[in-house]
Structure formats: C-alpha cells, structure tokens
Design a protein around this motif. Structure first.
Motif, short mmCIF file in Angstrom:
data_model
loop_
_atom_site.label_atom_id
_atom_site.label_comp_id
_atom_site.label_asym_id
_atom_site.label_seq_id
_atom_site.Cartn_x
_atom_site.Cartn_y
_atom_site.Cartn_z
N LYS A 165 0.81 -1.22 0.00
CA LYS A 165 0.00 0.00 0.00
C LYS A 165 0.84 1.27 0.00
O LYS A 165 0.33 2.35 -0.32
CB LYS A 165 -0.92 0.00 1.23
N ASN A 166 2.12 1.17 0.34
CA ASN A 166 2.98 2.36 0.36
C ASN A 166 3.56 2.69 -1.01
O ASN A 166 4.23 3.70 -1.17
CB ASN A 166 4.12 2.15 1.36
N ILE A 167 3.34 1.84 -2.01
CA ILE A 167 3.78 2.12 -3.37
C ILE A 167 2.75 3.03 -4.04
O ILE A 167 1.54 2.76 -3.95
CB ILE A 167 3.95 0.81 -4.17
N PRO A 168 3.17 4.10 -4.72
CA PRO A 168 2.20 4.97 -5.42
C PRO A 168 1.33 4.18 -6.38
O PRO A 168 1.80 3.25 -7.04
CB PRO A 168 3.11 5.98 -6.15
N GLU A 169 0.07 4.57 -6.48
CA GLU A 169 -0.90 3.83 -7.27
C GLU A 169 -0.49 3.70 -8.73
O GLU A 169 -0.65 2.65 -9.34
CB GLU A 169 -2.28 4.51 -7.18
N LYS A 170 0.06 4.79 -9.30
CA LYS A 170 0.46 4.74 -10.71
C LYS A 170 1.55 3.69 -10.93
O LYS A 170 1.52 2.95 -11.93
CB LYS A 170 0.97 6.11 -11.16
N ASN A 171 2.48 3.60 -10.01
CA ASN A 171 3.53 2.60 -10.14
C ASN A 171 2.99 1.19 -9.89
O ASN A 171 3.44 0.22 -10.50
CB ASN A 171 4.67 2.90 -9.16
N ARG A 172 2.01 1.11 -9.00
CA ARG A 172 1.40 -0.19 -8.76
C ARG A 172 0.75 -0.73 -10.03
O ARG A 172 0.81 -1.93 -10.33
CB ARG A 172 0.38 -0.10 -7.63
N GLU A 173 0.11 0.16 -10.79
CA GLU A 173 -0.51 -0.26 -12.05
C GLU A 173 0.53 -0.82 -13.00
O GLU A 173 0.30 -1.84 -13.67
CB GLU A 173 -1.24 0.92 -12.70
N TYR A 174 1.68 -0.18 -13.05
CA TYR A 174 2.75 -0.67 -13.93
C TYR A 174 3.22 -2.05 -13.50
O TYR A 174 3.38 -2.96 -14.33
CB TYR A 174 3.91 0.31 -13.94
N TYR A 175 3.43 -2.23 -12.20
CA TYR A 175 3.91 -3.52 -11.70
C TYR A 175 2.88 -4.62 -11.98
O TYR A 175 3.24 -5.75 -12.35
CB TYR A 175 4.22 -3.44 -10.21
N MET A 176 1.59 -4.31 -11.78
CA MET A 176 0.56 -5.31 -12.01
C MET A 176 0.48 -5.68 -13.49
O MET A 176 0.35 -6.86 -13.84
CB MET A 176 -0.79 -4.78 -11.50
N MET A 177 0.58 -4.68 -14.37
CA MET A 177 0.53 -4.97 -15.80
C MET A 177 1.77 -5.74 -16.24
O MET A 177 1.70 -6.60 -17.12
CB MET A 177 0.38 -3.67 -16.60
N HIS A 178 2.90 -5.41 -15.65
CA HIS A 178 4.12 -6.16 -15.97
C HIS A 178 3.96 -7.62 -15.56
O HIS A 178 4.36 -8.53 -16.29
CB HIS A 178 5.31 -5.53 -15.26
N LEU A 179 3.37 -7.85 -14.39
CA LEU A 179 3.14 -9.22 -13.94
C LEU A 179 2.14 -9.93 -14.86
O LEU A 179 2.33 -11.11 -15.20
CB LEU A 179 2.62 -9.21 -12.50
N GLU A 180 1.10 -9.23 -15.28
CA GLU A 180 0.13 -9.83 -16.20
C GLU A 180 0.79 -10.21 -17.53
O GLU A 180 0.46 -11.23 -18.12
CB GLU A 180 -1.02 -8.86 -16.44
N ARG A 181 1.72 -9.38 -17.99
CA ARG A 181 2.43 -9.69 -19.24
C ARG A 181 3.28 -10.96 -19.07
O ARG A 181 3.32 -11.82 -19.95
CB ARG A 181 3.30 -8.51 -19.65
N LEU A 182 3.95 -11.08 -17.91
CA LEU A 182 4.76 -12.26 -17.65
C LEU A 182 3.89 -13.52 -17.59
O LEU A 182 4.25 -14.57 -18.15
CB LEU A 182 5.53 -12.10 -16.34
N THR A 183 2.75 -13.43 -16.92
CA THR A 183 1.88 -14.60 -16.80
C THR A 183 1.28 -14.98 -18.14
O THR A 183 1.10 -16.17 -18.44
CB THR A 183 0.76 -14.34 -15.78
N LYS A 184 0.98 -13.98 -18.97
CA LYS A 184 0.43 -14.29 -20.30
C LYS A 184 1.47 -15.03 -21.14
O LYS A 184 1.14 -15.98 -21.86
CB LYS A 184 -0.01 -13.02 -21.01
N ASN A 185 2.71 -14.59 -21.05
CA ASN A 185 3.78 -15.28 -21.77
C ASN A 185 3.90 -16.73 -21.30
O ASN A 185 4.36 -17.59 -22.06
CB ASN A 185 5.11 -14.55 -21.60
#
Length: 285
Positions: A165-185
């Motif tokens: 929760k201490n990570i800024p929301e905009k950066n959290r979105e990037y990390y989540m999308m990066h994880l989604e890209r890894l899982t899709k691969n």
C-alpha cells in the motif's frame, strides 16, 4: 562457558578478523592500482564526466518513465478485463480462490479454442484441471509475483517500507501490468480479471511473505543472540559463585590451617572420633 560456546565465539572472532584484514588488503590494492594505472584527470575533465553521467542517468529515467506511462495508458492492451472475481470467490481461502480462478481461465481458453474449430467438426472436450495441475499453476503464479517484487519493485524502492500500500498507485498499475504480461507469456491469462485483481493479490501476498520471512529471520537471529548472552551470563554466574565451595571441596582446596585454628580443628576431630567409637560400642554390646 562450555567448550562448544568457547569454540564458537573464537571462530566468529577469527572470521571477523580475517574479513577485516581482507578488506584492508583489497583497499590497499585498489589504491595502488589507481595510483599506477589511472590517468591524470584535470578538474575540468572530471566535471565534464560527472555532468555527462548525470545527463545520461536523467535520460534513462525519462525513457523508463515514458515506457511505463505507455504501458499503463492502455490497461486492456493484453486483452479485455472480463472476469469478475467477486461473488463466486466469497467465503473461500486463498488456495480455493486461485483454484477457482484457474479453472475459469482454463474454461475461457477452451471456449477460445472452440471458436477456432471449423463448423461441423466435433468440439474438444472440456477437461477440468487436476489437483496436480492446479498446484503447479498456483506455484508458477506465486513465483512470478515474487520475481516482480524482487527484481523490479525492490530496485525502485530499496528503502521504502515493505508494504504494497505504500507504493504509489500509478507505479502499482505498472507492476501489475508487468506481472500480467509475464503470466500471459507463460500461458496464464490473469489479465482477464477486472481491475487487475489477481495481479494485485499476487503482489500483495509477495510483500506479506517477504515481511513474514524477514520477521522470522530476525526472531531467529535475536533468539541466537539471547542464547549466546544467556550462555555467557550463566558462565559468568558460575565463575562468580565458584568461591562458594562445598565443604568437601573447601577442605581439599583450602590451605593448611594456621596455628590459631589448629587446636579447634583437633578438638572437633576428637569429638567426631569419640562419637563414632561410642556408636560402635553400643552396637556390639
């Protein structure tokens, strides 16, 4: 102090001394190398190099920022977010929730394959994932979440409080999308979850797991330190109370009696001898 504790402390002290000597030797070698091979650099050249490094670092940060902004600008670029992880998941534990999600994703993939089957041909059967498959896929998701946490987030926020929760929301979105890209691969389409709930949950759990691991290691470290301290204190107490000897040991270890106490000791010895003599006579009457 026991022999084991003494050996352990001596070994630790020796290692610390050896490390200090190695660091000192390495520092000296670096100094000699710099003096021997480093070219003479003027103050002006040094300033120019420093400015170039700063500018290059700034450009890299800007490029990284632009890349992240482009990624988060289009949250549906991996595919539409169509799965609602709400009602069906209530009342279930984490493993059950992930198993249910994986089965739903598996069904979604089956439907996509069915659409590619020419008309008139039989559709492939829908075979639910086995318990073994679910376990493997859950472990794969968890591993990818930890990878993003360790390889990216920890580099961006090395000194941040280890809370998702201490990570800024905009950066959290990037990390989540990066994880989604890894899982899709890897063949797991968690990007279909609305509001990136699966990726959010995986990263939040990776933070929690790391915090628990850190607390456990600190507790083990503190326990070890307490055990060593207790051992040292126990050994200290034994040395302090060592002067209070048992009567037998006091008689063995004490120096020869002086002339002033010798008559009293002889009288005591005669009284003891008389007592045992009297007891012997009584038993043999």
């Amino acid at each position: 102090m026991s022999d084991i504790n003494t050996t352990l402390l001596n070994s630790i002290q020796k290692i610390e001394v050896d490390l200090a000597e190695i660091k000192q030797a390495l520092h000296e070698l670096q100094r000699q190398f710099s003096n021997q091979f480093a070219p003479a650099v003027s103050a002006e050249d040094l300033t120019t190099m420093q400015q170039s490094i700063i500018e290059q670092s700034s450009l890299e940060r800007i490029a990284e920022s632009v890349k992240r902004a482009q990624l988060t600008e289009y949250p549906d670029q991996l595919g539409k977010q169509v799965l609602n992880t709400g009602g069906k998941f209530k009342g279930k534990n984490k493993a059950q929730k992930y198993n249910l999600l994986l089965q739903i994703l598996h069904e979604q993939d089956w439907k996509a394959r069915c659409k590619e089957v020419p008309k008139g041909q039989p559709l492939p059967p829908l075979v639910p994932l086995s318990d073994h498959d679910l376990t493997v896929k859950r472990l794969h998701l968890k591993t990818l979440g930890c990878t993003v946490k360790h390889d990216i987030i920890d580099k961006d926020y090395p000194a941040a409080s280890k809370e998702w929760k201490n990570i800024p929301e905009k950066n959290r979105e990037y990390y989540m999308m990066h994880l989604e890209r890894l899982t899709k691969n890897g063949g797991l389409h968690i990007h279909q979850c609305k509001r990136m709930r699966c990726a959010r949950s995986l990263l939040r759990e990776s933070f929690k797991s790391d915090n628990q691991t850190h607390k456990r290691r600190m507790a083990e470290k503190n326990k070890t330190q307490r055990d060593i301290s207790d051992s040292l204190l126990s050994s200290s107490d034994m040395s302090e109370t060592g002067d209070v000897e048992s009567p037998i040991m006091a008689d063995v270890l004490s120096p020869p009696p002086t002339a002033s106490v010798e008559p009293a000791r002889k009288r005591s010895q005669r009284s003891v001898n008389a007592y045992f003599t009297e007891q012997y006579i009584c038993r043999n009457r």
